[in-house]
Design a protein around this motif. Structure first.
Motif, PDB file in Angstrom:
ATOM      1  N   GLU A  82       0.791  -1.220   0.000  1.00 41.11           N
ATOM      2  CA  GLU A  82       0.000   0.000   0.000  1.00 41.11           C
ATOM      3  C   GLU A  82       0.829   1.279   0.000  1.00 41.11           C
ATOM      4  OE1 GLU A  82      -3.089  -1.207   2.837  1.00 41.11           O
ATOM      5  OE2 GLU A  82      -3.328  -2.529   1.116  1.00 41.11           O
ATOM      6  N   MET A  83       2.144   1.171  -0.025  1.00 40.57           N
ATOM      7  CA  MET A  83       2.925   2.405  -0.037  1.00 40.57           C
ATOM      8  C   MET A  83       2.751   3.105  -1.382  1.00 40.57           C
ATOM      9  SD  MET A  83       6.979   1.447  -0.468  1.00 40.57           S
ATOM     10  CE  MET A  83       7.624   3.111  -0.476  1.00 40.57           C
ATOM     11  N   PRO A  84       2.961   4.439  -1.445  1.00 41.86           N
ATOM     12  CA  PRO A  84       2.786   5.146  -2.711  1.00 41.86           C
ATOM     13  C   PRO A  84       3.619   4.494  -3.813  1.00 41.86           C
ATOM     14  CG  PRO A  84       3.132   6.719  -0.934  1.00 41.86           C
ATOM     15  CD  PRO A  84       3.329   5.343  -0.344  1.00 41.86           C
ATOM     16  N   ALA A  85       2.959   4.169  -4.920  1.00 41.10           N
ATOM     17  CA  ALA A  85       3.618   3.367  -5.951  1.00 41.10           C
ATOM     18  C   ALA A  85       4.860   4.060  -6.504  1.00 41.10           C
ATOM     19  CB  ALA A  85       2.628   3.067  -7.070  1.00 41.10           C
ATOM     20  N   HIS A  86       4.813   5.393  -6.668  1.00 43.28           N
ATOM     21  CA  HIS A  86       5.971   6.037  -7.294  1.00 43.28           C
ATOM     22  C   HIS A  86       7.215   5.947  -6.411  1.00 43.28           C
ATOM     23  CE1 HIS A  86       4.309   9.453  -4.970  1.00 43.28           C
ATOM     24  NE2 HIS A  86       5.567   9.830  -4.885  1.00 43.28           N
ATOM     25  N   GLN A  87       7.002   5.936  -5.083  1.00 43.91           N
ATOM     26  CA  GLN A  87       8.161   5.785  -4.195  1.00 43.91           C
ATOM     27  C   GLN A  87       8.753   4.383  -4.309  1.00 43.91           C
ATOM     28  OE1 GLN A  87       7.319   6.754  -0.063  1.00 43.91           O
ATOM     29  NE2 GLN A  87       6.607   8.786  -0.703  1.00 43.91           N
ATOM     30  N   LEU A  88       7.865   3.404  -4.336  1.00 45.57           N
ATOM     31  CA  LEU A  88       8.306   2.020  -4.471  1.00 45.57           C
ATOM     32  C   LEU A  88       9.093   1.841  -5.775  1.00 45.57           C
ATOM     33  CD1 LEU A  88       8.091  -1.002  -3.597  1.00 45.57           C
ATOM     34  CD2 LEU A  88       6.001  -1.107  -4.975  1.00 45.57           C
ATOM     35  N   ARG A  89       8.555   2.401  -6.855  1.00 48.15           N
ATOM     36  CA  ARG A  89       9.138   2.159  -8.180  1.00 48.15           C
ATOM     37  C   ARG A  89      10.512   2.780  -8.338  1.00 48.15           C
ATOM     38  NH1 ARG A  89       3.521   3.550 -11.055  1.00 48.15           N
ATOM     39  NH2 ARG A  89       2.392   1.674 -10.419  1.00 48.15           N
ATOM     40  N   ARG A  90      10.785   3.867  -7.624  1.00 46.94           N
ATOM     41  CA  ARG A  90      12.117   4.467  -7.748  1.00 46.94           C
ATOM     42  C   ARG A  90      13.184   3.585  -7.114  1.00 46.94           C
ATOM     43  NH1 ARG A  90      10.267  10.831  -6.944  1.00 46.94           N
ATOM     44  NH2 ARG A  90       8.708  10.671  -8.576  1.00 46.94           N
ATOM     45  N   ARG A  91      12.764   2.602  -6.326  1.00 46.94           N
ATOM     46  CA  ARG A  91      13.723   1.668  -5.717  1.00 46.94           C
ATOM     47  C   ARG A  91      13.863   0.392  -6.542  1.00 46.94           C
ATOM     48  NH1 ARG A  91      10.947   0.894  -0.086  1.00 46.94           N
ATOM     49  NH2 ARG A  91      12.472  -0.790   0.065  1.00 46.94           N
ATOM     50  N   ILE A  92      13.112   0.286  -7.634  1.00 46.80           N
ATOM     51  CA  ILE A  92      13.101  -0.945  -8.427  1.00 46.80           C
ATOM     52  C   ILE A  92      13.392  -0.621  -9.885  1.00 46.80           C
ATOM     53  CG2 ILE A  92      11.691  -2.894  -9.164  1.00 46.80           C
ATOM     54  CD1 ILE A  92      10.059  -2.609  -6.635  1.00 46.80           C
ATOM     55  N   GLY A  93      14.509  -1.111 -10.392  1.00 46.54           N
ATOM     56  CA  GLY A  93      14.847  -0.876 -11.793  1.00 46.54           C
ATOM     57  C   GLY A  93      13.967  -1.710 -12.715  1.00 46.54           C
ATOM     58  N   TYR A  94      13.800  -1.238 -13.958  1.00 41.44           N
ATOM     59  CA  TYR A  94      12.854  -1.880 -14.862  1.00 41.44           C
ATOM     60  C   TYR A  94      13.418  -1.840 -16.279  1.00 41.44           C
ATOM     61  CZ  TYR A  94       8.166  -2.919 -16.741  1.00 41.44           C
ATOM     62  OH  TYR A  94       7.077  -3.488 -17.353  1.00 41.44           O
ATOM     63  N   ALA A  95      13.604  -3.004 -16.879  1.00 46.37           N
ATOM     64  CA  ALA A  95      14.126  -3.054 -18.247  1.00 46.37           C
ATOM     65  C   ALA A  95      13.302  -4.058 -19.044  1.00 46.37           C
ATOM     66  CB  ALA A  95      15.601  -3.458 -18.256  1.00 46.37           C
ATOM     67  N   ILE A  96      12.848  -3.652 -20.241  1.00 41.57           N
ATOM     68  CA  ILE A  96      11.980  -4.524 -21.025  1.00 41.57           C
ATOM     69  C   ILE A  96      12.496  -4.696 -22.443  1.00 41.57           C
ATOM     70  CG2 ILE A  96       9.889  -4.100 -19.706  1.00 41.57           C
ATOM     71  CD1 ILE A  96       9.125  -1.935 -21.631  1.00 41.57           C
ATOM     72  N   GLN A  97      11.944  -5.681 -23.125  1.00 33.82           N
ATOM     73  CA  GLN A  97      12.398  -6.006 -24.479  1.00 33.82           C
ATOM     74  C   GLN A  97      12.320  -4.812 -25.426  1.00 33.82           C
ATOM     75  OE1 GLN A  97      10.763  -9.629 -26.088  1.00 33.82           O
ATOM     76  NE2 GLN A  97      10.767  -8.811 -28.143  1.00 33.82           N
ATOM     77  N   GLN A  98      11.220  -4.059 -25.347  1.00 33.69           N
ATOM     78  CA  GLN A  98      11.035  -2.917 -26.259  1.00 33.69           C
ATOM     79  C   GLN A  98      11.850  -1.720 -25.814  1.00 33.69           C
ATOM     80  OE1 GLN A  98       8.950  -4.484 -24.361  1.00 33.69           O
ATOM     81  NE2 GLN A  98       6.958  -4.870 -25.259  1.00 33.69           N
ATOM     82  N   THR A  99      12.619  -1.839 -24.799  1.00 37.53           N
ATOM     83  CA  THR A  99      13.474  -0.831 -24.147  1.00 37.53           C
ATOM     84  C   THR A  99      12.677   0.332 -23.544  1.00 37.53           C
ATOM     85  OG1 THR A  99      14.005   0.659 -25.996  1.00 37.53           O
ATOM     86  CG2 THR A  99      15.367  -1.312 -25.747  1.00 37.53           C
ATOM     87  N   GLY A 100      11.679   0.877 -24.277  1.00 35.35           N
ATOM     88  CA  GLY A 100      10.928   1.997 -23.708  1.00 35.35           C
ATOM     89  C   GLY A 100      11.786   3.224 -23.464  1.00 35.35           C
ATOM     90  N   LEU A 101      12.930   3.331 -24.168  1.00 34.05           N
ATOM     91  CA  LEU A 101      13.765   4.520 -24.007  1.00 34.05           C
ATOM     92  C   LEU A 101      13.004   5.743 -24.510  1.00 34.05           C
ATOM     93  CD1 LEU A 101      17.236   3.204 -25.237  1.00 34.05           C
ATOM     94  CD2 LEU A 101      16.480   3.594 -22.878  1.00 34.05           C
ATOM     95  N   PHE A 102      13.258   6.903 -23.889  1.00 33.14           N
ATOM     96  CA  PHE A 102      12.610   8.135 -24.330  1.00 33.14           C
ATOM     97  C   PHE A 102      13.275   8.603 -25.619  1.00 33.14           C
ATOM     98  CE2 PHE A 102      12.118   8.733 -19.550  1.00 33.14           C
ATOM     99  CZ  PHE A 102      10.874   8.124 -19.547  1.00 33.14           C
ATOM    100  N   PRO A 103      12.532   8.577 -26.742  1.00 30.38           N
ATOM    101  CA  PRO A 103      13.173   8.891 -28.022  1.00 30.38           C
ATOM    102  C   PRO A 103      13.585  10.352 -28.143  1.00 30.38           C
ATOM    103  CG  PRO A 103      10.818   8.530 -28.319  1.00 30.38           C
ATOM    104  CD  PRO A 103      11.124   8.218 -26.887  1.00 30.38           C
ATOM    105  N   HIS A 104      12.975  11.235 -27.332  1.00 26.53           N
ATOM    106  CA  HIS A 104      13.291  12.658 -27.446  1.00 26.53           C
ATOM    107  C   HIS A 104      14.381  13.084 -26.487  1.00 26.53           C
ATOM    108  CE1 HIS A 104      10.608  12.211 -24.098  1.00 26.53           C
ATOM    109  NE2 HIS A 104      10.614  13.491 -23.792  1.00 26.53           N
ATOM    110  N   ARG A 105      14.975  12.126 -25.787  1.00 24.44           N
ATOM    111  CA  ARG A 105      16.020  12.483 -24.843  1.00 24.44           C
ATOM    112  C   ARG A 105      17.308  11.753 -25.180  1.00 24.44           C
ATOM    113  NH1 ARG A 105      13.880  12.614 -18.841  1.00 24.44           N
ATOM    114  NH2 ARG A 105      12.071  13.970 -19.031  1.00 24.44           N
TER     115      ARG A 105
END
Ligand SMILES: Nc1ncnc2c1ncn2[C@@H]1O[C@H](COP(=O)(O)OP(=O)(O)O)[C@@H](O)[C@H]1O
Ligand SMILES: [Mg+2]
Lengths: 388, 215
Positions: A82-105
């Motif tokens: 139940e902790m705020p999801a965005h706080q949890l997610r900053r502690r967990i790295g995430y890498a996927i097949q499609q990469t999801g890289l920001f194309p404009h950065r």
């Protein structure tokens, strides 16, 4: 579950899924039915199984990209359901097949995403970006300012891994990260990733549908069947040697015995000795050595005990009195698979085995490979990831 | 008296009307962005609300322009007010539709990654979604601008500003020697503005599209 039968006492649990259930609206059957799973700290746990069995769903439950219908998620002993999801997610790295890289950065800005959100100062962010680019094998000066479109698929995937490691998270989630890469580059990336892991020692959940990749990457394998059920959770060695049931055996497929060979490293096996002679030995010494053994060849060592050539004792080669080149010897990091592959591809019946420094340890023949397979048997869960 | 002699006599009026015309269109465009982009953002992931918003914006476009300008006189009186509002309503459809399309076309993997890294809704909008949807949004603005430049001529009918006044004067004095010149000045001014706007949009597009994007 199978894991409980092994010595897990020295391992801390990083992630604990407790009776997790996830059903999507409109689905008759839950995607994940009732899953409990403990993921040890600092290891690579591979989720493997056929498509649609709930691997991705289970993985996304960990960083709550998908919220569980019921059940609890613990991270480092703390209930994070139940902790705020965005706080949890900053502690967990995430890498996927499609990469999801920001194309404009740029590559640097992509990698800096989480560090910036964590409020790191500019100097620290810049240093972190360069450190991570170096870690994934991309020269910072060359790649920092590039855009994702200006990278090859493999390079994009490396940037994806670097970005996932950005905020130095404890946990890394990876969903078929190398799935879109051609086989040759995929193997290079896999090996490189294992090297990276030996340095960073993250707790990693790695999803794949490819049993070969699972065996290569996993310290543990959780083999999934439909409905997010774990059919077997164990080391790759044990799963290949003793599939828990027919489903697991089917999924591993017919090549299981050959796959196991690649897990049996020569450094961990008792390699049979082989008769040797010095480089300066004359005909009489060769004859004496030959008389003492029942082999068809002797191994010639130099002054440092490094194999240099073979002296055949029988057959047409013997008549010509020639020495045969060693054609590459096997080191401690090579596996029985590599040894067998070497024999088959060079069409020789024996291969020299050496230690770390390249000194003589013994030699393997087809027969000795077979008896090593039989005696190696079951092994305990592997130790910490190996340095390469 | 030739057209050019005529123009030499009243070119300051023409210039003034042209500038007023451009300002009118830009005001309406700005308002349409302020209203349309948030509406697009709030509804693009939904089904029914998105259809409702696009449908409503589409209805404005089907109302004949004379009627719409006229209808707005009752609540807003004559002059600038009804002109700006009417043009804003016409611009809504291209602005909203292109924003929705731009947002919906974003790579789901990019959005998922942004969420997975712990980005909040607003940060994601400002740093990921809008920048990535920007080229499509800009195309919507370009289309809207071309549309408004023409329709804005009707503003003169409700005492609004712009080149419509020249055209209207020409019509009102039809049959007199120089009426046709007035109409030509009004129409030519609109054509020139259309070309200038197009060049400006192309320049903005080039300047604001990141390098790695198109390549
Ligand atoms: N967003 C979704 N909505 C509805 N059903 C879904 C959704 N995502 C996955 N599923 C279903 O849940 C099951 C598990 O999917 P997934 O976790 O993606 O499997 P895997 O990663 O093992 O291929 C599948 O039957 C899939 O069709
Ligand atoms: Mg999947």
């Amino acid at each position: 579950m199978h894991d409980m039968t092994h010595g897990t006492t020295d391992e801390r649990t990083a992630i604990r899924l407790d009776r997790i259930r996830k059903s999507y609206p409109g689905q008759t059957r839950a995607a994940v039915e009732d899953l409990s799973l403990e993921i040890p700290e600092g290891r690579i746990v591979v989720f493997v199984g056929p498509s649609g069995c709930g691997k991705t769903t289970t993985m996304k439950l960990i960083n709550r990209l998908i919220e569980p219908t019921s059940g609890r998620i613990h991270l480092d002993g703390t209930d994070v359901t139940e902790m705020p999801a965005h706080q949890l997610r900053r502690r967990i790295g995430y890498a996927i097949q499609q990469t999801g890289l920001f194309p404009h950065r740029t590559v640097a800005d992509n990698i800096a995403t989480v560090p910036k959100m964590l409020g790191w100062n500019k100097a620290r962010v810049t240093a972190r970006v360069d450190e991570l680019l170096q870690l994934v094998g991309l020269e910072p000066g060359t790649f920092r300012a590039r855009y994702p479109k200006q990278l090859s698929g493999g390079q994009q995937q490396r940037v994806g891994v670097a970005r996932a490691l950005g905020g130095d998270p404890q946990v890394l989630l990876m969903d078929e990260p190398f799935g879109a890469i051609d086989p040759l580059n995929r193997e290079a990336l896999q090996n490189e990733f294992l090297r990276i892991q030996s340095q960073v020692r993250k707790t990693i959940v790695f999803v794949t549908h490819d049993i070969d990749e699972a065996v290569r990457m996993g310290d543990r394998i959780a083999l999934f069947s439909q409905g997010g059920r774990v059919a077997q959770y164990d080391t790759p060695e044990n799963i290949l040697a003793e599939p828990a049931d027919g489903y697991v055996a089917d999924f591993i497929g017919a090549g299981a015995s050959v796959r196991r060979l690649s897990l049996l490293l020569l450094g961990e096996l008792a390699v049979p000795d082989w008769p040797v002679i010095g480089q300066s030995a004359d005909d009489a010494e060769v004859a004496a050595a030959a008389a003492r053994c029942a082999r068809d060849r002797l191994l010639v060592l130099d002054a440092d005990r490094r194999p240099t050539s073979w002296v055949p004792l029988f057959g047409p080669d013997r008549e010509r009195g020639e020495k045969l080149p060693v054609q590459g010897s096997m080191g401690p990091r090579d596996s029985l698979f590599d040894a067998l592959d070497h024999m088959l591809s060079t069409n020789t019946s024996v291969v020299a085995v050496v230690d770390e420094e390249g000194r003589h340890r013994g030699a393997l023949e087809m027969d000795s490979v077979r008896s090593l397979i039989n005696t190696a048997g079951r092994r305990e869960p592997s130790g910490p990831p190996q340095e390469v | 008296m030739s057209f050019f002699e005529f123009l030499a006599g009243n070119w300051t009026d023409v210039l003034e009307a042209t500038l007023a015309h451009a300002v009118l269109v830009l005001e309406a465009l700005g308002l349409a962005v302020l209203v349309g982009v948030p509406l697009a953002f709030l509804t693009y992931r939904t089904t029914a609300p998105r259809a409702a918003v696009l449908g409503a914006a589409g209805i404005f476009l089907t109302i004949p322009s004379y009627a719409l300008f006229g209808l707005l006189i009752a609540p807003l009186g004559l002059g600038r007010g009804p002109s700006v509002l009417a043009l804003t309503l016409y611009a809504l459809l291209p602005v909203i539709r292109n924003t929705v399309v731009g947002l919906r076309e974003l790579d789901p993997a990019v959005i998922e990654s942004a969420r997975a890294m712990g980005m909040g809704r607003l940060r994601m909008l400002a740093t990921v979604e809008l920048p990535l949807a920007w080229p499509v949004l800009l195309t919507g603005l370009r289309v809207a601008a071309q549309l408004l430049l023409g329709i804005a001529a009707i503003a003169a009918a409700v005492n609004g500003p712009g080149l419509g006044n020249l055209i209207l004067d020409g019509l009102a004095t039809a049959g007199t020697p120089f009426a046709i010149y007035l109409t030509i000045e009004g129409a030519a001014g609109i054509v020139v503005l259309a070309v200038v706007f197009d060049l400006l949009f192309a320049a903005v597009n080039r300047l604001t599209t990141p390098r790695g994007f198109g390549a």
